[in-house]
Design a protein around this motif. Sequence first.
Motif, PDB file in Angstrom:
ATOM      1  N   VAL A 129       8.206   1.270  -1.491  1.00  0.00           N
ATOM      2  CA  VAL A 129       8.919   1.550  -2.741  1.00  0.00           C
ATOM      3  C   VAL A 129       8.313   2.774  -3.427  1.00  0.00           C
ATOM      4  O   VAL A 129       9.042   3.601  -3.998  1.00  0.00           O
ATOM      5  N   ALA A 130       6.993   2.938  -3.347  1.00  0.00           N
ATOM      6  CA  ALA A 130       6.349   4.125  -3.933  1.00  0.00           C
ATOM      7  C   ALA A 130       6.821   5.391  -3.236  1.00  0.00           C
ATOM      8  O   ALA A 130       7.061   6.415  -3.883  1.00  0.00           O
ATOM      9  N   ILE A 131       6.983   5.322  -1.927  1.00  0.00           N
ATOM     10  CA  ILE A 131       7.475   6.489  -1.189  1.00  0.00           C
ATOM     11  C   ILE A 131       8.943   6.752  -1.523  1.00  0.00           C
ATOM     12  O   ILE A 131       9.343   7.904  -1.722  1.00  0.00           O
ATOM     13  N   ALA A 132       9.735   5.681  -1.599  1.00  0.00           N
ATOM     14  CA  ALA A 132      11.167   5.847  -1.846  1.00  0.00           C
ATOM     15  C   ALA A 132      11.457   6.386  -3.234  1.00  0.00           C
ATOM     16  O   ALA A 132      12.362   7.201  -3.409  1.00  0.00           O
ATOM     17  N   THR A 133      10.692   5.937  -4.224  1.00  0.00           N
ATOM     18  CA  THR A 133      10.953   6.354  -5.603  1.00  0.00           C
ATOM     19  C   THR A 133      10.126   7.556  -6.027  1.00  0.00           C
ATOM     20  O   THR A 133      10.332   8.074  -7.125  1.00  0.00           O
ATOM     21  N   ASP A 134       9.208   7.985  -5.174  1.00  0.00           N
ATOM     22  CA  ASP A 134       8.335   9.127  -5.464  1.00  0.00           C
ATOM     23  C   ASP A 134       7.509   8.900  -6.743  1.00  0.00           C
ATOM     24  O   ASP A 134       7.382   9.785  -7.586  1.00  0.00           O
ATOM     25  N   VAL A 135       6.977   7.676  -6.867  1.00  0.00           N
ATOM     26  CA  VAL A 135       6.103   7.317  -7.991  1.00  0.00           C
ATOM     27  C   VAL A 135       4.715   7.024  -7.423  1.00  0.00           C
ATOM     28  O   VAL A 135       4.467   5.921  -6.920  1.00  0.00           O
ATOM     29  N   PRO A 136       3.813   7.993  -7.473  1.00  0.00           N
ATOM     30  CA  PRO A 136       2.504   7.792  -6.839  1.00  0.00           C
ATOM     31  C   PRO A 136       1.625   6.747  -7.519  1.00  0.00           C
ATOM     32  O   PRO A 136       0.704   6.219  -6.902  1.00  0.00           O
ATOM     33  N   SER A 137       1.894   6.406  -8.755  1.00  0.00           N
ATOM     34  CA  SER A 137       1.065   5.410  -9.424  1.00  0.00           C
ATOM     35  C   SER A 137       1.262   4.015  -8.824  1.00  0.00           C
ATOM     36  O   SER A 137       0.402   3.144  -8.995  1.00  0.00           O
ATOM     37  N   LEU A 138       2.366   3.795  -8.123  1.00  0.00           N
ATOM     38  CA  LEU A 138       2.558   2.509  -7.455  1.00  0.00           C
ATOM     39  C   LEU A 138       1.550   2.315  -6.321  1.00  0.00           C
ATOM     40  O   LEU A 138       1.230   1.184  -5.965  1.00  0.00           O
ATOM     41  N   LEU A 139       1.064   3.401  -5.756  1.00  0.00           N
ATOM     42  CA  LEU A 139       0.039   3.285  -4.719  1.00  0.00           C
ATOM     43  C   LEU A 139      -1.255   2.724  -5.290  1.00  0.00           C
ATOM     44  O   LEU A 139      -1.974   1.995  -4.607  1.00  0.00           O
ATOM     45  N   ASP A 140      -1.559   3.056  -6.544  1.00  0.00           N
ATOM     46  CA  ASP A 140      -2.723   2.461  -7.207  1.00  0.00           C
ATOM     47  C   ASP A 140      -2.548   0.950  -7.353  1.00  0.00           C
ATOM     48  O   ASP A 140      -3.488   0.179  -7.147  1.00  0.00           O
ATOM     49  N   VAL A 141      -1.336   0.531  -7.691  1.00  0.00           N
ATOM     50  CA  VAL A 141      -1.041  -0.891  -7.800  1.00  0.00           C
ATOM     51  C   VAL A 141      -1.229  -1.571  -6.449  1.00  0.00           C
ATOM     52  O   VAL A 141      -1.811  -2.665  -6.358  1.00  0.00           O
ATOM     53  N   ALA A 142      -0.777  -0.922  -5.382  1.00  0.00           N
ATOM     54  CA  ALA A 142      -0.911  -1.489  -4.042  1.00  0.00           C
ATOM     55  C   ALA A 142      -2.381  -1.619  -3.646  1.00  0.00           C
ATOM     56  O   ALA A 142      -2.782  -2.621  -3.055  1.00  0.00           O
ATOM     57  N   ILE A 143      -3.190  -0.623  -3.981  1.00  0.00           N
ATOM     58  CA  ILE A 143      -4.613  -0.674  -3.650  1.00  0.00           C
ATOM     59  C   ILE A 143      -5.302  -1.808  -4.398  1.00  0.00           C
ATOM     60  O   ILE A 143      -6.088  -2.571  -3.820  1.00  0.00           O
ATOM     61  N   VAL A 144      -5.019  -1.939  -5.678  1.00  0.00           N
ATOM     62  CA  VAL A 144      -5.631  -3.007  -6.475  1.00  0.00           C
ATOM     63  C   VAL A 144      -5.192  -4.371  -5.949  1.00  0.00           C
ATOM     64  O   VAL A 144      -6.010  -5.293  -5.825  1.00  0.00           O
ATOM     65  N   MET A 145      -3.924  -4.492  -5.600  1.00  0.00           N
ATOM     66  CA  MET A 145      -3.444  -5.769  -5.078  1.00  0.00           C
ATOM     67  C   MET A 145      -4.096  -6.107  -3.738  1.00  0.00           C
ATOM     68  O   MET A 145      -4.442  -7.261  -3.485  1.00  0.00           O
ATOM     69  N   ALA A 146      -4.281  -5.110  -2.887  1.00  0.00           N
ATOM     70  CA  ALA A 146      -4.941  -5.346  -1.602  1.00  0.00           C
ATOM     71  C   ALA A 146      -6.387  -5.777  -1.803  1.00  0.00           C
ATOM     72  O   ALA A 146      -6.879  -6.675  -1.110  1.00  0.00           O
ATOM     73  N   LEU A 147      -7.081  -5.166  -2.754  1.00  0.00           N
ATOM     74  CA  LEU A 147      -8.469  -5.564  -3.034  1.00  0.00           C
ATOM     75  C   LEU A 147      -8.539  -6.983  -3.584  1.00  0.00           C
ATOM     76  O   LEU A 147      -9.433  -7.755  -3.208  1.00  0.00           O
ATOM     77  N   MET A 148      -7.615  -7.337  -4.463  1.00  0.00           N
ATOM     78  CA  MET A 148      -7.616  -8.693  -5.012  1.00  0.00           C
ATOM     79  C   MET A 148      -7.307  -9.723  -3.923  1.00  0.00           C
ATOM     80  O   MET A 148      -7.912 -10.800  -3.894  1.00  0.00           O
ATOM     81  N   ALA A 149      -6.385  -9.396  -3.023  1.00  0.00           N
ATOM     82  CA  ALA A 149      -6.059 -10.310  -1.930  1.00  0.00           C
ATOM     83  C   ALA A 149      -7.254 -10.477  -1.002  1.00  0.00           C
ATOM     84  O   ALA A 149      -7.526 -11.582  -0.521  1.00  0.00           O
ATOM     85  N   PHE A 150      -7.970  -9.400  -0.752  1.00  0.00           N
ATOM     86  CA  PHE A 150      -9.154  -9.480   0.090  1.00  0.00           C
ATOM     87  C   PHE A 150     -10.215 -10.372  -0.539  1.00  0.00           C
ATOM     88  O   PHE A 150     -10.817 -11.220   0.134  1.00  0.00           O
ATOM     89  N   MET A 151     -10.426 -10.215  -1.835  1.00  0.00           N
ATOM     90  CA  MET A 151     -11.419 -11.040  -2.523  1.00  0.00           C
ATOM     91  C   MET A 151     -10.997 -12.511  -2.533  1.00  0.00           C
ATOM     92  O   MET A 151     -11.835 -13.407  -2.391  1.00  0.00           O
ATOM     93  N   ALA A 152      -9.712 -12.778  -2.668  1.00  0.00           N
ATOM     94  CA  ALA A 152      -9.233 -14.160  -2.625  1.00  0.00           C
ATOM     95  C   ALA A 152      -9.455 -14.764  -1.250  1.00  0.00           C
ATOM     96  O   ALA A 152      -9.854 -15.934  -1.126  1.00  0.00           O
TER      97      ALA A 152
END
Length: 89
Positions: free
Chosen positions: A50-73
Motif C-alpha cells: 500500500v505504501a508503494i501504491a499510494t507513494d506515501v513513504p511514512s507507511l514504511l515506518d509503520v510497517a517497520i514498527v509493526m514488524a519489530l512489535m511482532a518480533f518482540m511478541a
Amino acid sequence: MSPVILVSLAVMVLALCLAFVRLFRGPSLPDRVVALELFSSILVGIIGVVAIATDVPSLLDVAIVMALMAFMATIGFARFLERGGPRDD
C-alpha cells in the motif's frame, strides 16, 4: 492502481485469511504462535505494498514498527513456552 499491485494485494489478503483460520484452528499453542507471526508478517507486507501504491513513504515506518512489535511478541511467547507455559500437545 497497477494490476500487479492489485494481484499482490489479493494474494496477500487470501494468505491473511488462511493464516487467520490457522490461528483459530491450530492444534497446539506453538502452532498458533507461528500463525500469529505469519499473520503479522503478511500484514507488514500489505502495508508495504500500500505504501508503494499510494507513494506515501511514512507507511514504511509503520510497517517497520509493526514488524519489530511482532518480533518482540513472538520472543515473549517463546519465552513463555520455554518456561513451562500451558501446552496443548
